[in-house]
Design a protein around this motif. Sequence first.
Motif, mmCIF file in Angstrom:
data_model
loop_
_atom_site.group_PDB
_atom_site.id
_atom_site.type_symbol
_atom_site.label_atom_id
_atom_site.label_comp_id
_atom_site.label_asym_id
_atom_site.label_seq_id
_atom_site.Cartn_x
_atom_site.Cartn_y
_atom_site.Cartn_z
ATOM 1 N N LEU A 1 1.321 -1.609 -0.381
ATOM 2 C CA LEU A 1 0.228 0.020 0.207
ATOM 3 C C LEU A 1 0.939 1.384 0.459
ATOM 4 O O LEU A 1 1.922 1.497 0.617
ATOM 5 C CB LEU A 1 -1.013 0.041 1.335
ATOM 6 N N PHE B 1 -6.858 4.587 5.560
ATOM 7 C CA PHE B 1 -7.172 3.101 6.140
ATOM 8 C C PHE B 1 -5.995 2.687 7.104
ATOM 9 O O PHE B 1 -4.751 3.387 6.731
ATOM 10 C CB PHE B 1 -7.004 1.173 5.060
ATOM 11 N N PHE C 1 -7.755 2.569 -1.099
ATOM 12 C CA PHE C 1 -6.984 2.751 0.254
ATOM 13 C C PHE C 1 -7.036 4.010 1.413
ATOM 14 O O PHE C 1 -6.178 3.734 2.402
ATOM 15 C CB PHE C 1 -6.039 1.600 0.424
ATOM 16 N N ALA D 1 -8.888 -4.711 4.552
ATOM 17 C CA ALA D 1 -8.665 -3.355 4.895
ATOM 18 C C ALA D 1 -9.579 -2.527 6.341
ATOM 19 O O ALA D 1 -10.359 -2.555 6.313
ATOM 20 C CB ALA D 1 -8.268 -2.461 3.770
ATOM 21 N N GLY E 1 -3.093 0.447 -3.759
ATOM 22 C CA GLY E 1 -2.752 -0.931 -3.403
ATOM 23 C C GLY E 1 -2.557 -1.930 -4.736
ATOM 24 O O GLY E 1 -3.420 -1.782 -5.561
ATOM 25 N N VAL F 1 -4.347 -3.404 7.656
ATOM 26 C CA VAL F 1 -4.993 -4.897 7.348
ATOM 27 C C VAL F 1 -4.514 -5.840 7.811
ATOM 28 O O VAL F 1 -3.233 -5.952 8.227
ATOM 29 C CB VAL F 1 -3.269 -4.614 5.752
ATOM 30 N N LYS G 1 -9.122 -0.505 -5.914
ATOM 31 C CA LYS G 1 -9.724 -0.396 -4.478
ATOM 32 C C LYS G 1 -8.881 0.769 -4.725
ATOM 33 O O LYS G 1 -7.602 0.941 -4.424
ATOM 34 C CB LYS G 1 -9.723 -1.604 -3.182
#
Length: 90
Positions: free
Chosen positions: A48, A74, A71, A86, A55, A77, A69
């Motif tokens: 990430l 976040f 991320f 996540a 990601g 993970v 996606k």
Amino acid sequence: TDRAYLALNNKTGFGFCWGDSLYGGDCSNKDLTRVTDLFGFVGAFVALNRDTGFGLCWAGANAIDCSGKNFTGFTGVFGNGWSFMALNKT
């Protein structure tokens, strides 16, 4: 992962994997230049960039694609076996 490994130089983005390709040990086609954080589970890797939300995910025999996606935001993970999630604690 249990049978594959990943080394990454965060400054240059150069990374390489080795070990059992059925457990994610082949990342020769992955661009890791934007990666800030790495997570490894039994048979999968997640890379990430916390700043951009980028990601990249891969595993061995099972194809994992998280390229679509975002991320951003976040905070962690977590995984078990061949899957992961996540989490955004905010």
